[in-house]
Design a protein around this motif. Structure first.
Motif, PDB file in Angstrom:
ATOM      1  N   MET A 129      -5.907  -1.300  -6.681  1.00  0.00           N
ATOM      2  CA  MET A 129      -7.173  -1.079  -5.974  1.00  0.00           C
ATOM      3  C   MET A 129      -7.121   0.202  -5.147  1.00  0.00           C
ATOM      4  N   VAL A 130      -8.229   0.948  -5.194  1.00  0.00           N
ATOM      5  CA  VAL A 130      -8.421   2.109  -4.330  1.00  0.00           C
ATOM      6  C   VAL A 130      -9.628   1.809  -3.447  1.00  0.00           C
ATOM      7  N   VAL A 131      -9.435   1.923  -2.126  1.00  0.00           N
ATOM      8  CA  VAL A 131     -10.448   1.482  -1.170  1.00  0.00           C
ATOM      9  C   VAL A 131     -10.799   2.631  -0.224  1.00  0.00           C
ATOM     10  N   GLU A 132     -12.097   2.761   0.072  1.00  0.00           N
ATOM     11  CA  GLU A 132     -12.583   3.724   1.071  1.00  0.00           C
ATOM     12  C   GLU A 132     -12.800   2.997   2.395  1.00  0.00           C
ATOM     13  N   LEU A 184     -14.527  -0.930  -2.126  1.00  0.00           N
ATOM     14  CA  LEU A 184     -13.717  -0.745  -3.333  1.00  0.00           C
ATOM     15  C   LEU A 184     -14.276   0.425  -4.155  1.00  0.00           C
ATOM     16  N   ILE A 185     -13.411   1.403  -4.418  1.00  0.00           N
ATOM     17  CA  ILE A 185     -13.805   2.597  -5.179  1.00  0.00           C
ATOM     18  C   ILE A 185     -13.376   2.478  -6.645  1.00  0.00           C
ATOM     19  N   ALA A 186     -12.204   1.886  -6.871  1.00  0.00           N
ATOM     20  CA  ALA A 186     -11.688   1.758  -8.244  1.00  0.00           C
ATOM     21  C   ALA A 186     -10.713   0.598  -8.308  1.00  0.00           C
ATOM     22  N   ILE A 223       0.864  -1.192   0.000  1.00  0.00           N
ATOM     23  CA  ILE A 223       0.000   0.000   0.000  1.00  0.00           C
ATOM     24  C   ILE A 223       0.894   1.233   0.000  1.00  0.00           C
ATOM     25  N   TYR A 224       0.695   2.072  -1.003  1.00  0.00           N
ATOM     26  CA  TYR A 224       1.566   3.236  -1.205  1.00  0.00           C
ATOM     27  C   TYR A 224       0.874   4.570  -0.940  1.00  0.00           C
ATOM     28  N   ALA A 225      -0.444   4.619  -1.082  1.00  0.00           N
ATOM     29  CA  ALA A 225      -1.144   5.904  -1.069  1.00  0.00           C
ATOM     30  C   ALA A 225      -2.169   5.946   0.056  1.00  0.00           C
ATOM     31  N   PHE A 249     -11.264   7.605   4.971  1.00  0.00           N
ATOM     32  CA  PHE A 249      -9.953   7.756   4.345  1.00  0.00           C
ATOM     33  C   PHE A 249      -9.814   6.744   3.214  1.00  0.00           C
ATOM     34  N   TYR A 250      -8.813   6.977   2.365  1.00  0.00           N
ATOM     35  CA  TYR A 250      -8.665   6.218   1.122  1.00  0.00           C
ATOM     36  C   TYR A 250      -7.254   5.672   1.013  1.00  0.00           C
ATOM     37  N   THR A 251      -7.144   4.445   0.512  1.00  0.00           N
ATOM     38  CA  THR A 251      -5.830   3.830   0.302  1.00  0.00           C
ATOM     39  C   THR A 251      -5.703   3.362  -1.148  1.00  0.00           C
ATOM     40  N   GLY A 252      -4.474   3.408  -1.645  1.00  0.00           N
ATOM     41  CA  GLY A 252      -4.166   2.929  -2.998  1.00  0.00           C
ATOM     42  C   GLY A 252      -2.937   2.041  -2.946  1.00  0.00           C
TER      43      GLY A 252
END
Length: 302
Positions: A39-42, A53-55, A19-21, A31-34
């Motif tokens: 995968m981008v997750v809320e 999962l957002i994207a 996880i970088y972002a 909050f959001y992780t990338g």
């Protein structure tokens, strides 16, 4: 070190790669992780176990930013560009092919998005026009991290050429070139209450800059290995750093004294490099993300 109690509240899993972002929402409860898995997750701090999962993108996501005015999530999609998600509708509303490089950081200001890329270019995007407004070629090495000063008149950019460049957000002109780090700059943040900019990087040193003159006012050997990121508590009294050495460290923002080490041995911390850290303005918890694919949420009591 002072008497600080640290409790690990949650360990969140679901990503399949490092996880970088990490970004706080317009409503800081979220909050959001990338991740390297695209995968981008809320996540919801009131109900953290169920990520949404957002994207899902084909390449790694190193950078996320929330446009708080419009409640948009801006995703940096490596080797492609940006994807813009309307968080009210939970859907992508536009995207822009920007670069064939890695995107390391994104910052939003008014009607502009600043995108820092691996070729040393900061790309300025006009939100209303959904188009590139300006290419700022500032270095031959990667633009790794960016931070706005408190009045939003200047943007600080940390580079892999060991420098920090201060840019006017009005006319994009270079105002200062800060040289003191001996390796890549990964971490940058302006104090919310004092006239100081704190930077950190691969040399494991923290550098404290007076923002009246941008002279170096202090420096600290802070970690064993690279400092990957730092975040101030909302009131500006403390800040937290995260490192490749697998530790989080809490610091007094005025004296720059180390107050607490949060690591695997003492607090069941991360087992590998910690890539980003966020001091939540919602509940004052500390959120950290790591190469170990997990998110940790910490309660720190002074």
């Amino acid at each position: 070190m002072s008497k600080i109690q640290v409790n690990k509240l949650h360990t969140l899993t679901g990503h399949n790669d490092c996880i970088y972002a990490l970004a706080e929402g317009a409503n800081p409860r979220y909050f959001y992780t990338g991740s390297g898995d695209g995968m981008v997750v809320e996540w919801d701090l009131d109900n953290p176990k169920d990520g949404k999962l957002i994207a899902k993108l084909p390449h790694s996501v190193y950078a996320l930013e929330v446009d708080r005015e419009r409640n948009l999530l801006i995703i940096g999609h490596n080797f492609e560009g940006i994807h813009v998600i309307d968080l009210n509708e939970n859907k992508e509303i536009w995207s822009l092919k920007l670069t064939d490089q890695s995107i390391f950081d994104i910052k939003s200001l008014g009607t502009e998005i600043y995108v820092g890329a691996a070729d040393g270019v900061v790309i300025v995007v006009d939100v209303d026009q959904k188009a590139v407004k300006k290419h700022l070629k500032l270095s031959s090495k990667s633009a790794r991290v960016m931070a706005f000063d408190n009045d939003r008149k200047s943007l600080a950019v940390g580079f892999s050429d060991h420098t920090i460049k201060i840019i006017s957000t009005k006319d994009y002109k270079a105002l200062h070139n800060l040289e003191s780090h001996s390796n890549s700059v990964f971490a940058l943040a302006y104090s919310p209450i004092e006239e100081k900019l704190i930077s950190g990087g691969r040399d494991a040193h923290l550098k404290i800059w007076n923002t009246k003159s941008y002279n170096l006012s202090d420096q600290v050997v802070a970690h064993m290995f690279a400092i990957n990121y730092l975040s101030f508590r909302e009131d500006g009294k403390y800040f937290v750093t995260c490192s490749m050495d697998k530790s989080l460290k809490v610091w007094d923002a005025e004296s720059h004294k180390l107050l607490k080490v949060i690591d695997k041995a003492r607090h069941a911390g991360h087992g590998t490099s910690i890539n980003k850290v966020l001091w939540s303005s919602y509940d004052q918890s500390i959120i950290s993300v790591s190469d170990d694919r997990s998110i940790s949420i910490w309660k720190v009591e002074f």
